[in-house]
Design a protein around this motif. Structure first.
Motif, PDB file in Angstrom:
ATOM      1  N   VAL A  27      -5.258  56.927  38.914  1.00 41.24           N
ATOM      2  CA  VAL A  27      -5.777  56.804  37.510  1.00 41.24           C
ATOM      3  C   VAL A  27      -5.353  58.010  36.952  1.00 41.24           C
ATOM      4  O   VAL A  27      -4.866  57.946  35.628  1.00 41.24           O
ATOM      5  CB  VAL A  27      -7.273  56.592  37.546  1.00 41.24           C
ATOM      6  CG1 VAL A  27      -7.907  56.499  35.804  1.00 41.24           C
ATOM      7  CG2 VAL A  27      -7.556  55.002  37.949  1.00 41.24           C
ATOM      8  N   PHE A  28      -5.925  59.235  37.336  1.00 42.56           N
ATOM      9  CA  PHE A  28      -5.572  60.370  36.617  1.00 42.56           C
ATOM     10  C   PHE A  28      -3.993  60.546  36.565  1.00 42.56           C
ATOM     11  O   PHE A  28      -3.572  60.850  35.571  1.00 42.56           O
ATOM     12  CB  PHE A  28      -6.358  61.579  37.460  1.00 42.56           C
ATOM     13  CG  PHE A  28      -6.064  63.089  36.786  1.00 42.56           C
ATOM     14  CD1 PHE A  28      -6.691  63.020  35.416  1.00 42.56           C
ATOM     15  CD2 PHE A  28      -5.522  63.966  37.336  1.00 42.56           C
ATOM     16  CE1 PHE A  28      -6.529  64.203  34.679  1.00 42.56           C
ATOM     17  CE2 PHE A  28      -5.416  65.417  36.885  1.00 42.56           C
ATOM     18  CZ  PHE A  28      -6.166  65.343  35.381  1.00 42.56           C
ATOM     19  N   ALA A  29      -3.257  60.527  37.699  1.00 38.31           N
ATOM     20  CA  ALA A  29      -1.762  60.701  37.737  1.00 38.31           C
ATOM     21  C   ALA A  29      -1.044  59.767  36.645  1.00 38.31           C
ATOM     22  O   ALA A  29      -0.326  60.024  35.936  1.00 38.31           O
ATOM     23  CB  ALA A  29      -1.252  60.265  39.053  1.00 38.31           C
ATOM     24  N   ALA A  30      -1.642  58.304  36.531  1.00 41.16           N
ATOM     25  CA  ALA A  30      -0.971  57.324  35.653  1.00 41.16           C
ATOM     26  C   ALA A  30      -1.368  58.015  34.125  1.00 41.16           C
ATOM     27  O   ALA A  30      -0.515  57.898  33.381  1.00 41.16           O
ATOM     28  CB  ALA A  30      -1.631  56.052  35.918  1.00 41.16           C
ATOM     29  N   GLY A  31      -2.509  58.291  33.829  1.00 44.74           N
ATOM     30  CA  GLY A  31      -2.918  58.828  32.614  1.00 44.74           C
ATOM     31  C   GLY A  31      -2.030  59.988  32.169  1.00 44.74           C
ATOM     32  O   GLY A  31      -1.697  59.930  31.033  1.00 44.74           O
ATOM     33  N   ILE A  32      -1.679  60.766  33.203  1.00 45.24           N
ATOM     34  CA  ILE A  32      -0.893  61.862  32.702  1.00 45.24           C
ATOM     35  C   ILE A  32       0.597  61.499  32.506  1.00 45.24           C
ATOM     36  O   ILE A  32       1.189  61.905  31.543  1.00 45.24           O
ATOM     37  CB  ILE A  32      -0.835  63.210  33.999  1.00 45.24           C
ATOM     38  CG1 ILE A  32      -2.329  63.817  33.734  1.00 45.24           C
ATOM     39  CG2 ILE A  32       0.063  64.301  33.496  1.00 45.24           C
ATOM     40  CD1 ILE A  32      -2.588  64.897  34.769  1.00 45.24           C
ATOM     41  N   GLY A  33       0.960  60.525  33.394  1.00 47.26           N
ATOM     42  CA  GLY A  33       2.220  60.210  33.562  1.00 47.26           C
ATOM     43  C   GLY A  33       2.576  59.217  32.123  1.00 47.26           C
ATOM     44  O   GLY A  33       3.838  59.201  31.856  1.00 47.26           O
ATOM     45  N   VAL A  34       1.842  58.603  31.638  1.00 50.94           N
ATOM     46  CA  VAL A  34       1.903  57.827  30.460  1.00 50.94           C
ATOM     47  C   VAL A  34       2.343  58.738  29.274  1.00 50.94           C
ATOM     48  O   VAL A  34       2.999  58.642  28.400  1.00 50.94           O
ATOM     49  CB  VAL A  34       0.762  56.980  30.396  1.00 50.94           C
ATOM     50  CG1 VAL A  34      -0.446  57.440  29.346  1.00 50.94           C
ATOM     51  CG2 VAL A  34       1.218  55.556  29.669  1.00 50.94           C
ATOM     52  N   LEU A  35       1.940  60.140  29.435  1.00 49.41           N
ATOM     53  CA  LEU A  35       2.113  61.022  28.266  1.00 49.41           C
ATOM     54  C   LEU A  35       3.644  61.457  28.395  1.00 49.41           C
ATOM     55  O   LEU A  35       4.103  61.814  27.387  1.00 49.41           O
ATOM     56  CB  LEU A  35       1.346  62.173  28.359  1.00 49.41           C
ATOM     57  CG  LEU A  35      -0.247  61.867  28.176  1.00 49.41           C
ATOM     58  CD1 LEU A  35      -1.005  63.102  28.554  1.00 49.41           C
ATOM     59  CD2 LEU A  35      -0.551  61.152  26.807  1.00 49.41           C
ATOM     60  N   VAL A  36       4.213  61.190  29.420  1.00 43.60           N
ATOM     61  CA  VAL A  36       5.762  61.782  29.832  1.00 43.60           C
ATOM     62  C   VAL A  36       6.637  60.506  29.432  1.00 43.60           C
ATOM     63  O   VAL A  36       6.350  59.240  30.036  1.00 43.60           O
ATOM     64  CB  VAL A  36       6.047  62.318  31.084  1.00 43.60           C
ATOM     65  CG1 VAL A  36       7.386  62.685  31.081  1.00 43.60           C
ATOM     66  CG2 VAL A  36       4.975  63.387  31.435  1.00 43.60           C
ATOM     67  N   PRO A  37       7.597  60.491  28.429  1.00 44.82           N
ATOM     68  CA  PRO A  37       8.353  59.369  28.145  1.00 44.82           C
ATOM     69  C   PRO A  37       9.402  58.849  29.332  1.00 44.82           C
ATOM     70  O   PRO A  37       9.556  57.706  29.654  1.00 44.82           O
ATOM     71  CB  PRO A  37       9.414  59.847  27.037  1.00 44.82           C
ATOM     72  CG  PRO A  37       9.419  61.260  26.893  1.00 44.82           C
ATOM     73  CD  PRO A  37       7.832  61.617  27.705  1.00 44.82           C
ATOM     74  N   GLY A  38       9.591  60.133  30.157  1.00 47.56           N
ATOM     75  CA  GLY A  38      10.482  59.478  31.447  1.00 47.56           C
ATOM     76  C   GLY A  38      11.827  58.730  31.245  1.00 47.56           C
ATOM     77  O   GLY A  38      12.088  58.748  30.106  1.00 47.56           O
ATOM     78  N   VAL A  39      12.439  58.517  32.273  1.00 49.09           N
ATOM     79  CA  VAL A  39      13.832  58.282  32.149  1.00 49.09           C
ATOM     80  C   VAL A  39      14.011  56.859  31.792  1.00 49.09           C
ATOM     81  O   VAL A  39      14.861  56.441  30.785  1.00 49.09           O
ATOM     82  CB  VAL A  39      14.407  57.993  33.375  1.00 49.09           C
ATOM     83  CG1 VAL A  39      16.020  57.496  33.468  1.00 49.09           C
ATOM     84  CG2 VAL A  39      14.695  59.823  33.863  1.00 49.09           C
ATOM     85  N   THR A  40      13.006  55.760  32.268  1.00 46.33           N
ATOM     86  CA  THR A  40      12.987  54.475  31.599  1.00 46.33           C
ATOM     87  C   THR A  40      12.227  54.018  30.566  1.00 46.33           C
ATOM     88  O   THR A  40      12.436  52.986  30.199  1.00 46.33           O
ATOM     89  CB  THR A  40      12.520  53.725  33.059  1.00 46.33           C
ATOM     90  OG1 THR A  40      10.984  54.078  33.025  1.00 46.33           O
ATOM     91  CG2 THR A  40      13.019  53.686  34.348  1.00 46.33           C
ATOM     92  N   GLY A  41      11.341  55.072  30.048  1.00 46.23           N
ATOM     93  CA  GLY A  41      10.553  54.683  28.934  1.00 46.23           C
ATOM     94  C   GLY A  41       9.324  54.431  29.262  1.00 46.23           C
ATOM     95  O   GLY A  41       9.086  53.898  30.521  1.00 46.23           O
ATOM     96  N   ARG A  42       8.179  54.419  28.546  1.00 49.78           N
ATOM     97  CA  ARG A  42       6.727  54.208  28.825  1.00 49.78           C
ATOM     98  C   ARG A  42       6.633  52.614  29.078  1.00 49.78           C
ATOM     99  O   ARG A  42       5.988  52.363  30.152  1.00 49.78           O
ATOM    100  CB  ARG A  42       5.838  54.606  27.635  1.00 49.78           C
ATOM    101  CG  ARG A  42       5.802  56.217  27.669  1.00 49.78           C
ATOM    102  CD  ARG A  42       4.835  56.507  26.640  1.00 49.78           C
ATOM    103  NE  ARG A  42       4.607  57.769  26.292  1.00 49.78           N
ATOM    104  CZ  ARG A  42       5.411  58.415  25.494  1.00 49.78           C
ATOM    105  NH1 ARG A  42       5.852  58.004  24.505  1.00 49.78           N
ATOM    106  NH2 ARG A  42       5.334  59.777  25.125  1.00 49.78           N
ATOM    107  N   ARG A  43       6.891  51.825  28.446  1.00 44.65           N
ATOM    108  CA  ARG A  43       6.813  50.366  28.310  1.00 44.65           C
ATOM    109  C   ARG A  43       7.156  49.826  29.797  1.00 44.65           C
ATOM    110  O   ARG A  43       6.624  49.304  30.641  1.00 44.65           O
ATOM    111  CB  ARG A  43       7.656  49.640  27.401  1.00 44.65           C
ATOM    112  CG  ARG A  43       7.239  48.085  27.584  1.00 44.65           C
ATOM    113  CD  ARG A  43       7.698  47.458  26.363  1.00 44.65           C
ATOM    114  NE  ARG A  43       7.456  45.912  26.427  1.00 44.65           N
ATOM    115  CZ  ARG A  43       8.447  45.156  25.988  1.00 44.65           C
ATOM    116  NH1 ARG A  43       9.431  45.161  25.187  1.00 44.65           N
ATOM    117  NH2 ARG A  43       8.011  43.899  26.161  1.00 44.65           N
ATOM    118  N   ILE A  44       8.346  50.284  30.284  1.00 37.61           N
ATOM    119  CA  ILE A  44       9.083  49.911  31.454  1.00 37.61           C
ATOM    120  C   ILE A  44       8.150  50.546  32.544  1.00 37.61           C
ATOM    121  O   ILE A  44       7.866  50.006  33.597  1.00 37.61           O
ATOM    122  CB  ILE A  44      10.548  49.976  31.659  1.00 37.61           C
ATOM    123  CG1 ILE A  44      11.180  49.325  30.775  1.00 37.61           C
ATOM    124  CG2 ILE A  44      11.155  50.190  33.146  1.00 37.61           C
ATOM    125  CD1 ILE A  44      12.708  49.478  30.684  1.00 37.61           C
TER     126      ILE A  44
END
Length: 194
Positions: A27-44
């Motif tokens: 849960v903690f990693a997903a919460g932090i990870g959703v703040l990063v736009p990433g290569v695929t984007g948040r929605r994907i």
């Protein structure tokens, strides 16, 4: 131990020991990870993470059930001199023995957020949820058979030493009131102890 007794740990407690740390780290990693736009984007990333969560929960909850059932069906009665390990000791021992794996999984989940936001964390959380469901399944089986299932502590310490690993030759059983953990590995309520 006296006169050939063995140290025994509850099977459901061992299974359940990893559920909470995996869930909360995920849960903690997903919460932090959703703040990063990433290569695929948040929605994907979130959609992929939701799919991974469901798959991981189902796979972990259903894995090795035949082995658990076979060992439970052939469980021998615990001996007079066998020592039943406390729930807290079992949980603490498991978490200490797996702390580096938990940290590595958390780091991998965080790192994967650079590519697919939140997906790694949701996969980790799904693994924790699957372990919780497996422990609940074991608890229902224990209630149905009116026994608690125990595994030798020395078999858990070996490589690949899960409660249904190759090194486990069999389970021991006790009455439903033995030990300090309820069926399924949860803490006993105070009313149950009286």
């Amino acid at each position: 131990m006296v006169r050939g007794g063995q140290g025994l740990a509850r099977v459901a407690v061992v299974v359940r020991a990893g559920a909470a740390p995996l869930w909360w780290l995920g849960v903690f990693a997903a919460g932090i990870g959703v703040l990063v736009p990433g290569v695929t984007g948040r929605r994907i990333g979130v959609l992929a993470g939701a799919a991974l969560f469901i798959v991981a929960t189902a796979v972990v909850a259903r894995s090795r059930r035949k082995r658990y059932a076979a060992l439970a069906g052939a469980a021998a009665r615990a001996g007079k001199y066998d020592v039943l390990q406390d729930r807290a000791v079992t949980v603490r021992t498991w978490r200490r023995g797996h702390r580096w794996w938990l940290l590595a999984a958390f780091a991998a989940a965080l790192g994967s957020s650079l590519a697919v936001p939140a997906a790694g964390g949701m996969l980790l959380a799904g693994t924790g949820a699957g372990l919780r469901l497996k422990a609940a399944w074991l608890g229902r089986r224990e209630k149905a058979d009116d026994v608690l299932l125990w595994v030798r502590v020395d078999w858990l310490g070996r490589r690949g030493g899960g409660p249904a690993g190759k090194q486990v030759k069999g389970y021991r059983s006790t009455g439903i009131a033995a030990g300090d953990a309820a069926p399924g590995g949860a803490r006993r309520r105070t009313a149950e102890l009286v």
